[in-house]
Scaffold this motif. Structure first.
Motif, short mmCIF file in Angstrom:
data_model
loop_
_atom_site.label_atom_id
_atom_site.label_comp_id
_atom_site.label_asym_id
_atom_site.label_seq_id
_atom_site.Cartn_x
_atom_site.Cartn_y
_atom_site.Cartn_z
N TYR A 130 -11.17 2.93 -3.01
CA TYR A 130 -10.51 1.73 -3.50
C TYR A 130 -10.07 0.86 -2.33
O TYR A 130 -9.97 1.31 -1.18
CB TYR A 130 -9.30 2.08 -4.37
N ARG A 131 -9.82 -0.39 -2.62
CA ARG A 131 -9.22 -1.30 -1.65
C ARG A 131 -8.35 -2.29 -2.41
O ARG A 131 -8.59 -2.57 -3.59
CB ARG A 131 -10.30 -2.04 -0.84
N ILE A 132 -7.30 -2.78 -1.72
CA ILE A 132 -6.40 -3.73 -2.36
C ILE A 132 -6.27 -4.98 -1.50
O ILE A 132 -6.51 -4.97 -0.30
CB ILE A 132 -4.99 -3.12 -2.59
N LEU A 155 -1.65 -2.27 -14.75
CA LEU A 155 -3.03 -2.25 -14.26
C LEU A 155 -3.95 -2.70 -15.39
O LEU A 155 -3.90 -2.16 -16.50
CB LEU A 155 -3.41 -0.85 -13.79
N ALA A 197 0.83 -1.21 0.00
CA ALA A 197 0.00 0.00 0.00
C ALA A 197 0.86 1.25 0.00
O ALA A 197 0.57 2.23 -0.70
CB ALA A 197 -0.93 -0.01 1.21
N ASN A 202 -7.66 5.47 1.46
CA ASN A 202 -8.38 4.64 0.50
C ASN A 202 -9.26 5.45 -0.44
O ASN A 202 -10.30 5.00 -0.89
CB ASN A 202 -9.21 3.57 1.21
N HIS A 236 -4.93 -7.83 -6.13
CA HIS A 236 -6.29 -7.40 -6.42
C HIS A 236 -6.49 -5.92 -6.10
O HIS A 236 -6.00 -5.43 -5.07
CB HIS A 236 -7.29 -8.21 -5.60
N LEU A 237 -7.22 -5.24 -6.98
CA LEU A 237 -7.63 -3.85 -6.77
C LEU A 237 -9.12 -3.74 -7.05
O LEU A 237 -9.59 -4.19 -8.09
CB LEU A 237 -6.87 -2.90 -7.70
N ASP A 238 -9.87 -3.18 -6.10
CA ASP A 238 -11.30 -2.94 -6.28
C ASP A 238 -11.52 -1.43 -6.32
O ASP A 238 -11.07 -0.71 -5.41
CB ASP A 238 -12.12 -3.52 -5.13
N PHE A 252 -3.57 7.75 -5.55
CA PHE A 252 -3.99 6.84 -4.48
C PHE A 252 -3.57 7.45 -3.14
O PHE A 252 -2.41 7.79 -2.96
CB PHE A 252 -3.34 5.47 -4.65
N LEU A 306 1.98 2.00 -3.35
CA LEU A 306 0.91 2.44 -4.23
C LEU A 306 0.58 3.92 -4.04
O LEU A 306 0.20 4.60 -4.99
CB LEU A 306 -0.35 1.60 -3.98
#
Length: 310
Positions: free
Chosen positions: A102-104, A138, A57, A83, A112-114, A79, A60
């Motif tokens: 977002y969340r990872i 990505l 994180a 979040n 994973h990235l949402d 980012f 990121l």
């Protein structure tokens, strides 16, 4: 109309990177939100990483940029440790940014990235990784809210370069929060602008995937053909290979009517979508007649007499 909206007409819609499903979804949110309300008052976000944040994180956090290979247009994400994911509006980085969540999950490979566009719909599920040269790969192409997460990167996956570790937005930025804006009551004076703008963008995305334009049902925007204020339709006779027209006919005497159009053109070997919305000069229950395409660079869409280009 806010000054940032016309910039979207400059995009080279043929670019794989900039026409990924998630990017179109973001732009549709931008178009709808910007037309709906004035942006949130200019704000500056000071983001400091939490000391116990995991290393992935931490890596990121910051500002990442990728460029459209067929033009000079860039896509920029920021980012933050809270979040929050900010999309800087292309060609308008000193004007506006759209706020998402977002969340990872750094455990799976790829990671994973949402992206949470709105609490009213499912998140966009995708994957990312950091490359050996400190870039971020990505997967944007082929993603959509509610669609299964891709399991591997495609040849169209985007490479982002980290241009800054800072998570502070530029000075005087206008932050657009789709969640907050969408909760506000619809103003009938902007309802049709929102709908036609969304249809124009959705038609661009639909054409890329299907080589033809779609009906209201096929666009899957949740737009009803009739509301308290307007009748909406996509004109069948103009649903041609390179042109599509949509209309919003006012049902109340104090409201104006609208016509949206999408032209597909090839310029120097590159496919481009040129879009526009014509608004009647005065309140009317009849949408403007078909706009025409012009070779004038200053105004490529000409609206008929009695209407003007937004």
């Amino acid at each position: 109309m806010p000054a940032i909206l016309p910039h979207f007409g400059k995009f080279q819609i043929a670019s794989k990177m900039l026409t990924s499903s998630v990017f179109v979804a973001l732009l549709m949110t931008v178009d709808t939100t910007v037309l709906a309300q004035p942006s949130i008052a200019p704000t500056q976000i000071q983001s400091q990483p939490a000391p116990d944040t995991n290393p992935i994180a931490q890596k990121l956090f910051g500002q990442w940029e990728t460029k459209d290979p067929s033009s000079s247009t860039s896509l920029t994400f920021i980012f933050t440790p809270e979040n929050k994911l900010f999309l800087l509006i292309p060609d308008s980085k000193d004007t506006g940014a759209i706020e998402f969540k977002y969340r990872i999950n750094p455990t799976p490979q790829p990671m994973h990235l949402d992206v949470i566009i709105s609490s009213n719909e499912e998140p966009v599920l995708t994957i990312f990784e950091f490359t050996a040269n400190s870039q971020m790969r990505l997967q944007l192409d082929g993603t959509n809210p509610g669609k299964p997460r891709p399991t591997a990167f495609s040849s169209q996956a985007s490479l982002f370069k980290k241009v800054s570790n800072g998570t502070t937005l530029p000075d005087n930025i206008q932050i657009i929060n789709p969640e907050a804006e969408n909760q506000q009551t619809n103003d009938p004076k902007v309802e049709a602008k929102k709908v036609i703008a969304s249809i124009n963008l959705a038609q661009q995305a639909y054409y890329l995937q299907n080589q033809k334009f779609g009906t209201l049902e096929q666009l899957n925007l949740g737009i009803k053909p009739e509301t308290e204020n307007y009748h909406y339709r996509i004109v069948p006779s103009f649903q041609q290979a390179q042109i599509v027209i949509s209309t919003a006919a006012a049902k109340k005497p104090q409201l104006k009517s609208y016509t949206g159009i999408v032209f597909n053109r090839t310029v120097k070997g590159q496919a481009m979508a040129i879009t526009g919305i014509c608004e009647t000069d005065e309140p009317s229950n009849k949408p403007p007649l078909r706009p025409i395409f012009s070779n004038q660079k200053s105004q490529q869409i000409q609206c008929p007499v009695g209407s003007h280009l937004l």
